[in-house]
Scaffold this motif. Structure first.
Motif, PDB file in Angstrom:
ATOM      1  N   ARG A  58       8.810   0.882  13.629  1.00 53.54           N
ATOM      2  CA  ARG A  58       7.438   0.589  13.203  1.00 53.54           C
ATOM      3  C   ARG A  58       6.470   0.925  14.335  1.00 53.54           C
ATOM      4  O   ARG A  58       6.748   0.596  15.495  1.00 53.54           O
ATOM      5  CB  ARG A  58       7.298  -0.900  12.836  1.00 53.54           C
ATOM      6  CG  ARG A  58       5.972  -1.259  12.171  1.00 53.54           C
ATOM      7  CD  ARG A  58       5.928  -2.735  11.828  1.00 53.54           C
ATOM      8  NE  ARG A  58       5.851  -3.569  13.021  1.00 53.54           N
ATOM      9  CZ  ARG A  58       5.938  -4.895  13.019  1.00 53.54           C
ATOM     10  NH1 ARG A  58       6.164  -5.540  11.865  1.00 53.54           N
ATOM     11  NH2 ARG A  58       5.852  -5.582  14.129  1.00 53.54           N
ATOM     12  N   ASP A  99       4.621   4.298   4.664  1.00 54.46           N
ATOM     13  CA  ASP A  99       3.886   3.033   4.687  1.00 54.46           C
ATOM     14  C   ASP A  99       4.801   1.886   4.281  1.00 54.46           C
ATOM     15  O   ASP A  99       6.025   2.058   4.140  1.00 54.46           O
ATOM     16  CB  ASP A  99       2.654   3.119   3.776  1.00 54.46           C
ATOM     17  CG  ASP A  99       3.006   3.291   2.310  1.00 54.46           C
ATOM     18  OD1 ASP A  99       4.192   3.085   1.944  1.00 54.46           O
ATOM     19  OD2 ASP A  99       2.108   3.643   1.522  1.00 54.46           O
ATOM     20  N   VAL A 152       7.985   5.160  11.292  1.00 64.33           N
ATOM     21  CA  VAL A 152       8.342   6.536  11.635  1.00 64.33           C
ATOM     22  C   VAL A 152       9.860   6.696  11.549  1.00 64.33           C
ATOM     23  O   VAL A 152      10.622   5.918  12.125  1.00 64.33           O
ATOM     24  CB  VAL A 152       7.841   6.903  13.046  1.00 64.33           C
ATOM     25  CG1 VAL A 152       8.358   8.285  13.451  1.00 64.33           C
ATOM     26  CG2 VAL A 152       6.325   6.883  13.100  1.00 64.33           C
ATOM     27  N   HIS A 154      -3.896  11.877   8.967  1.00 63.33           N
ATOM     28  CA  HIS A 154      -2.463  11.998   9.261  1.00 63.33           C
ATOM     29  C   HIS A 154      -2.112  13.413   9.664  1.00 63.33           C
ATOM     30  O   HIS A 154      -1.052  13.922   9.327  1.00 63.33           O
ATOM     31  CB  HIS A 154      -1.640  11.571   8.047  1.00 63.33           C
ATOM     32  CG  HIS A 154      -1.763  10.115   7.759  1.00 63.33           C
ATOM     33  ND1 HIS A 154      -1.288   9.150   8.596  1.00 63.33           N
ATOM     34  CD2 HIS A 154      -2.359   9.461   6.714  1.00 63.33           C
ATOM     35  CE1 HIS A 154      -1.542   7.944   8.087  1.00 63.33           C
ATOM     36  NE2 HIS A 154      -2.209   8.122   6.948  1.00 63.33           N
ATOM     37  N   GLU A 201       6.698   9.888   8.247  1.00 63.01           N
ATOM     38  CA  GLU A 201       5.886   8.688   8.431  1.00 63.01           C
ATOM     39  C   GLU A 201       5.679   8.057   7.056  1.00 63.01           C
ATOM     40  O   GLU A 201       5.301   8.735   6.094  1.00 63.01           O
ATOM     41  CB  GLU A 201       4.529   9.035   9.064  1.00 63.01           C
ATOM     42  CG  GLU A 201       3.742   7.804   9.471  1.00 63.01           C
ATOM     43  CD  GLU A 201       2.436   8.154  10.167  1.00 63.01           C
ATOM     44  OE1 GLU A 201       1.754   7.228  10.627  1.00 63.01           O
ATOM     45  OE2 GLU A 201       2.105   9.366  10.241  1.00 63.01           O
ATOM     46  N   THR A 245       2.613   1.856  10.366  1.00 66.61           N
ATOM     47  CA  THR A 245       3.477   2.704   9.535  1.00 66.61           C
ATOM     48  C   THR A 245       4.886   2.678  10.123  1.00 66.61           C
ATOM     49  O   THR A 245       5.117   2.148  11.208  1.00 66.61           O
ATOM     50  CB  THR A 245       2.975   4.159   9.481  1.00 66.61           C
ATOM     51  OG1 THR A 245       2.894   4.669  10.827  1.00 66.61           O
ATOM     52  CG2 THR A 245       1.620   4.247   8.800  1.00 66.61           C
TER      53      THR A 245
END
Length: 330
Positions: free
Chosen positions: A98, A24, A108, A3, A22, A106
């Motif tokens: 997404r 999950d 954003v 990342h 970012e 993920t």
């Protein structure tokens, strides 16, 4: 999963003054970048692996719900939210989207600082509210002419004062209702003001009401120009001065009548003095010639009758002056 921040992403963040987060599926921070560290609740390294709720507490609930919803549905959502930084309240606009596919997906969170835009919008809203209240508080017909579109917006007085239903009209609608005898001079004055460097314009003219009658108006407008001096907008108000003009005309007439009365009194006084001598002498001569010279007595009697008529006219003038004095006053 790696990342490390994308250089293009960091460049974009730096240009717009904002943040990129970012997250999950469970709203854990996966990455965090900002052009100003104060925009983040914690330093980036302390955010990674923690959830929004763990970092923000109850205040994070709407953010968590939005992240989970976007992750599940794939829809793009937007929100505005405030942050207090160093005691100053700032506003941000965020796009939440997404990205990625399957296990690599993920969410954003892309936030931009809109504090200045929000302040401008708030100032504009306050200004429009003041304009709305001013429009309600006056009987003037207020208008706002956008020169680019050549359209004019009117306040409600266009209905109550003029009787028209239209609140938005082309500028020709106004021009066509200016009295034909006033149009040429009014349009010439207005055109000169717009083509020159004037910041204001005013004029008096007659304007057609919906009932077919004309009213007298005093119109005043203020001209807004761009940096090059090109006129963009004219805002103004039409004040109905019909009654004022009528009262002024009546006052002028009263003044003329009063002056005439004063003249009549003065003239009567100047005429009466010699007239009394004339009548007295005519009476004496006619009496002396009675039965002696009728041929001469007849024209003298006619002269006396004429003098008496003059005396009656003077008396009438004095009576007129006195009655006029009675009419003029509070």
């Amino acid at each position: 999963m790696d990342h490390e921040p994308d250089n293009r992403l960091l460049t974009l963040v730096g240009c717009i003054r904002g943040i990129v987060l970012e997250l999950d599926a469970d709203a854990h921070y996966v990455g965090a970048w900002a052009d100003d560290p104060l925009l983040l609740a914690l330093p980036p390294e302390q955010l990674i692996g923690r959830t929004i709720d763990e970092v923000l507490g109850e205040a994070g609930a709407p953010f968590t719900a939005m992240v989970k919803r976007v992750y599940a549905t794939g829809t793009v959502e937007h929100m505005e939210y405030p942050l207090t930084i160093d005691g100053v309240r700032r506003w941000f606009f965020a796009d939440i989207k997404r990205v990625g596919q399957n296990d690599a997906m993920t969410v954003v969170f892309f936030g931009r600082d809109i504090t200045e835009r929000r302040a401008t919008e708030d100032a504009l809203a306050r200004s429009e509210e003041r304009y709305r209240l001013a429009a309600l508080a006056t009987n003037d017909v207020m208008w706002d002419w956008d020169l680019a579109s050549d359209m004019v917006m009117w306040n409600a007085a266009v209905q109550t004062v003029l009787g028209y239903d239209e609140l938005v009209t082309p500028a020709t609608w106004w021009k066509d209702r200016v009295h034909p005898d006033d149009q040429a001079s009014i349009l010439s004055q207005l055109g000169s003001a717009l083509l020159g460097d004037a910041s204001a314009w005013s004029s008096r003219y007659r304007f057609l009401r919906a009932d077919g009658s004309y009213a007298d108006f005093l119109d005043r407008g203020f001209i807004t120009r761009d940096g090059g001096g090109i006129p963009l907008r004219v805002v103004g108000s039409m004040t109905d001065v019909t009654q004022i003009n009528r009262l002024q005309a009546q006052l002028m007439q009263a003044d003329r009548m009063a002056a005439l009365g004063t003249l009549a009194v003065g003239a009567g006084h100047e005429i009466n003095n010699p007239l009394s001598y004339l009548l007295g002498n005519l009476d004496f001569v006619i009496e002396e010639l009675e039965g002696v010279n009728e041929e001469l007595s007849e024209p003298l009697r006619e002269a006396r009758d004429g003098a008496r008529l003059i005396a009656e006219i003077v008396k009438s003038l004095k009576m007129f002056a006195r009655s006029d004095d009675d009419r003029v006053g509070p």
